[in-house]
Design an enzyme around this catalytic site. Structure first.
Site, PDB file in Angstrom:
ATOM      1  N   LYS A  22     -56.526 104.048  40.321  1.00 46.61           N
ATOM      2  CA  LYS A  22     -55.864 105.563  40.386  1.00 46.61           C
ATOM      3  C   LYS A  22     -54.586 105.367  40.583  1.00 46.61           C
ATOM      4  CE  LYS A  22     -57.401 108.557  43.542  1.00 46.61           C
ATOM      5  NZ  LYS A  22     -56.508 109.101  44.558  1.00 46.61           N
ATOM      6  N   SER A  23     -54.074 104.619  41.519  1.00 48.27           N
ATOM      7  CA  SER A  23     -52.752 104.240  42.360  1.00 48.27           C
ATOM      8  C   SER A  23     -51.877 103.903  41.052  1.00 48.27           C
ATOM      9  CB  SER A  23     -52.599 103.280  43.320  1.00 48.27           C
ATOM     10  OG  SER A  23     -53.385 103.864  44.593  1.00 48.27           O
ATOM     11  N   ARG A  27     -48.464 105.631  38.902  1.00 46.81           N
ATOM     12  CA  ARG A  27     -47.292 105.039  38.691  1.00 46.81           C
ATOM     13  C   ARG A  27     -46.828 104.487  37.356  1.00 46.81           C
ATOM     14  NH1 ARG A  27     -49.593 104.687  43.556  1.00 46.81           N
ATOM     15  NH2 ARG A  27     -48.189 104.074  45.580  1.00 46.81           N
ATOM     16  N   SER A 168     -47.838 104.417  55.255  1.00 39.43           N
ATOM     17  CA  SER A 168     -48.031 105.169  53.755  1.00 39.43           C
ATOM     18  C   SER A 168     -47.314 104.775  52.509  1.00 39.43           C
ATOM     19  CB  SER A 168     -47.709 106.743  54.063  1.00 39.43           C
ATOM     20  OG  SER A 168     -47.642 107.451  52.861  1.00 39.43           O
ATOM     21  N   ASP A 321     -58.859 103.867  51.902  1.00 35.61           N
ATOM     22  CA  ASP A 321     -59.636 104.662  51.418  1.00 35.61           C
ATOM     23  C   ASP A 321     -61.046 104.309  51.430  1.00 35.61           C
ATOM     24  OD1 ASP A 321     -57.524 106.320  50.611  1.00 35.61           O
ATOM     25  OD2 ASP A 321     -57.383 105.181  48.623  1.00 35.61           O
ATOM     26  N   LYS A 348     -56.564 112.953  54.926  1.00 36.01           N
ATOM     27  CA  LYS A 348     -56.866 112.488  53.670  1.00 36.01           C
ATOM     28  C   LYS A 348     -57.287 114.101  52.849  1.00 36.01           C
ATOM     29  CE  LYS A 348     -55.554 108.388  53.582  1.00 36.01           C
ATOM     30  NZ  LYS A 348     -54.345 108.344  52.877  1.00 36.01           N
ATOM     31  N   ARG A 352     -61.525 113.237  57.007  1.00 36.11           N
ATOM     32  CA  ARG A 352     -62.877 112.146  56.648  1.00 36.11           C
ATOM     33  C   ARG A 352     -63.215 111.634  57.836  1.00 36.11           C
ATOM     34  NH1 ARG A 352     -59.962 108.797  51.426  1.00 36.11           N
ATOM     35  NH2 ARG A 352     -60.716 110.495  50.053  1.00 36.11           N
ATOM     36  N   ARG A 399     -64.399 110.936  47.770  1.00 36.20           N
ATOM     37  CA  ARG A 399     -65.095 109.676  48.469  1.00 36.20           C
ATOM     38  C   ARG A 399     -66.039 110.050  49.579  1.00 36.20           C
ATOM     39  NH1 ARG A 399     -61.599 106.374  46.052  1.00 36.20           N
ATOM     40  NH2 ARG A 399     -59.103 106.545  46.187  1.00 36.20           N
TER      41      ARG A 399
HETATM   42  C1  S3P Z   1     -52.044 105.841  47.727  1.00 41.97           C
HETATM   43  C2  S3P Z   1     -52.063 105.548  48.929  1.00 41.97           C
HETATM   44  C3  S3P Z   1     -52.744 106.169  50.052  1.00 41.97           C
HETATM   45  C4  S3P Z   1     -54.176 106.224  49.611  1.00 41.97           C
HETATM   46  C5  S3P Z   1     -54.254 107.045  48.530  1.00 41.97           C
HETATM   47  C6  S3P Z   1     -53.448 106.344  47.075  1.00 41.97           C
HETATM   48  C7  S3P Z   1     -51.114 105.506  46.711  1.00 41.97           C
HETATM   49  O1  S3P Z   1     -52.368 107.183  50.760  1.00 41.97           O
HETATM   50  O2  S3P Z   1     -54.902 106.665  50.511  1.00 41.97           O
HETATM   51  O3  S3P Z   1     -55.403 107.254  47.983  1.00 41.97           O
HETATM   52  O4  S3P Z   1     -51.229 105.416  45.468  1.00 41.97           O
HETATM   53  O5  S3P Z   1     -49.982 105.567  47.032  1.00 41.97           O
HETATM   54  P1  S3P Z   1     -51.171 107.213  51.805  1.00 41.97           P
HETATM   55  O6  S3P Z   1     -49.870 106.721  51.440  1.00 41.97           O
HETATM   56  O7  S3P Z   1     -51.308 108.521  52.440  1.00 41.97           O
HETATM   57  O8  S3P Z   1     -51.804 106.126  53.012  1.00 41.97           O
END
Ligand code: S3P
Length: 447
Positions: A22-23, A27, A168, A321, A348, A352, A399
């Site tokens: 997903k991340s 991007r 973060s 996560d 989150k 959570r 989740r």
């Molecule tokens: C993510 C960063 C994390 C993660 C999220 C995806 C990202 O969040 O919990 O599911 O893609 O940069 P935080 O930046 O709030 O820690």
């Protein structure tokens, strides 16, 4: 809402590929939209969160198409080249989408308004607005820095050096993305390293990114602004955070053996792997290879007797996560598992920490919750078991939903969740893949 019921499962076996990361998917679309020329993305996660990013980027002027073979083609507008959207951008459930795009739009001199679902509208956005204001952007939001938020991008953005007050990757990425259309060097200091997909992908698209390790711990990431990004091909690896669910299920359901192929193994994402191995998990990694600038491998997971451990706070960023499903694993371990440094779990997709504690207690697990820690008393491999037989509210949190469905596979009686649709935000096809391995997850009474 579609309720789902997960009943005790037989041995899990088989080989699956989990959907794309997903991340990395968010991007890839964003950098593709900011590059000149064509970006082809294979393995893009086609989940609601990522589709929200694609729709937003189209509203901002990027051309995005899906080929019949599943390849996504993005024709970018160049750094600073996005156009004012005609209406509000609905980011659904996705914190990553909205926070990263707030960064992108901070360097575009017009107004962009972001909205989201009830979960996203309750999450803090001030953490990204604070550094982006220093760069010259202006914001209006609901009280408490909540969505809807309108960004007025800076006409002449100012480079900053910003030290993250919370670990973060989203805040780090927002600042770096704002730095793209900013002259000079934008730096982010992160006291604790967080996932580095943005840095890797910015470099892949041709930006100058320098990463220095600090002697006092953490890193400094410096981006030179106004690069010409050029379209590139991206292969999105399987999402480790999605793999975590079948991984823990295979560890817990007796006599299981599951292979997970093509899983992203970025070391800033795999804290759960290290933790489970310390707990006694039999997980092996094969065929480790680089793919599209990220390490990837195949994981083989076999049922294991787990023992409780303490997971210190400094590991949290690399497995942030994964705590909901780790908590389920801990409930079956021998002895106590103490999870520290969990404050971020409270902001989150739902709180959570509260959701894990409430759901596990309802299912019959003994635990202690503090503001930022959880201590779970596992039942171990002896005569004790976890009764289950409860209905859990997912609260728009994918989740939480998946973690409790995993619990249902190994508790004495089935676990129901009130809303299975929320799983589509990150893991479309979850139920089918899990049932293919031997799980027993069904819609509840036409629910
Ligand atoms: C993510 C960063 C994390 C993660 C999220 C995806 C990202 O969040 O919990 O599911 O893609 O940069 P935080 O930046 O709030 O820690």
């Amino acid at each position: 809402m579609t309720a789902l019921k997960s009943s005790p499962a037989g041995p899990l076996s088989g080989t699956i590929a989990v959907p794309g990361d997903k991340s990395i998917s968010h991007r890839a679309l964003m950098l593709g939209a900011l590059a000149v020329g064509e970006t082809r993305i294979s393995g893009l996660l086609e989940s609601e969160d990522v589709l929200a990013t694609a729709a937003a980027l189209k509203s901002l002027g990027a051309d995005i198409e899906r080929e019949d073979d599943g390849t996504w083609r993005v024709f970018g507008r160049g750094v600073g080249g996005l156009a004012e959207p005609a209406s509000v951008l609905d980011m659904g459930n996705s914190g990553t989408a909205v926070r990263l795009l707030m960064g992108v739009m901070a360097g575009h001199p017009f107004k962009t308004t972001f909205a989201g679902d009830a979960s996203l509208s309750s999450r803090p956005m001030e953490r990204v607005m604070t550094p982006l204001r220093l760069m010259g952007a202006q914001f209006s939001s609901r009280d408490g820095g909540r969505l809807p938020v309108t960004v007025s991008g800076a006409a002449s953005p100012i480079p900053v050096t910003y030290e993250l007050p919370v670990a973060s990757a989203q805040v780090k990425s927002a600042v770096l993305l704002a730095g793209l259309n900013t002259p000079g060097r934008t730096s982010v200091i992160e006291p604790e390293p967080t996932r580095d997909h943005s840095e890797r992908m910015l470099a892949h698209f041709g930006a100058e990114v320098v990463i220095e390790d600090r002697t006092e711990g953490g890193r400094i990431i410096t981006l030179t602004g106004q690069p010409e990004l050029t379209g590139h091909d991206i292969i999105v690896p399987g999402d480790f955070s999605s793999a975590a669910f079948p991984m823990v299920a295979a560890l817990l359901v007796p006599s299981s053996r599951v292979e997970l192929t093509g899983v992203g193994l970025n070391p800033l994402r795999t804290g759960l792997l290290q933790t489970l191995v310390e707990m006694g998990a039999a997980i092996t990694i094969g065929n480790k290879r680089p793919e599209g600038g990220e390490p990837v491998g195949d994981l083989t997971v076999q049922t294991s007797a787990l023992k409780g451990i303490t997971v210190a706070a400094d590991r949290a960023p690399s497995m942030i996560d994964e705590y909901p499903v780790l908590a389920v694993a801990a409930a079956f371990a021998e002895g106590e598992t103490r999870l520290e440094g969990l404050g971020e779990l409270r902001v989150k997709e739902s709180d959570r920490l509260a959701a894990i504690a409430k759901g596990l207690r309802a299912a019959g697990v003994e635990l202690a919750e503090t503001e930022d820690s959880l201590t779970i008393r596992g039942v171990g491999g002896g005569m004790k078991s976890i009764p289950g037989g409860v209905r859990i509210e997912a609260n728009l949190d994918h989740r939480i939903a998946m973690a409790f469905l995993v619990l249902g596979m190994v508790a004495d009686a089935a676990i129901e969740i009130d809303d299975g649709a929320t799983i589509n935000t990150s893991f479309p096809g979850f139920t089918g893949l899990m049932n293919g391995l031997g799980a027993n997850i069904e819609p509840e009474n036409g629910g």
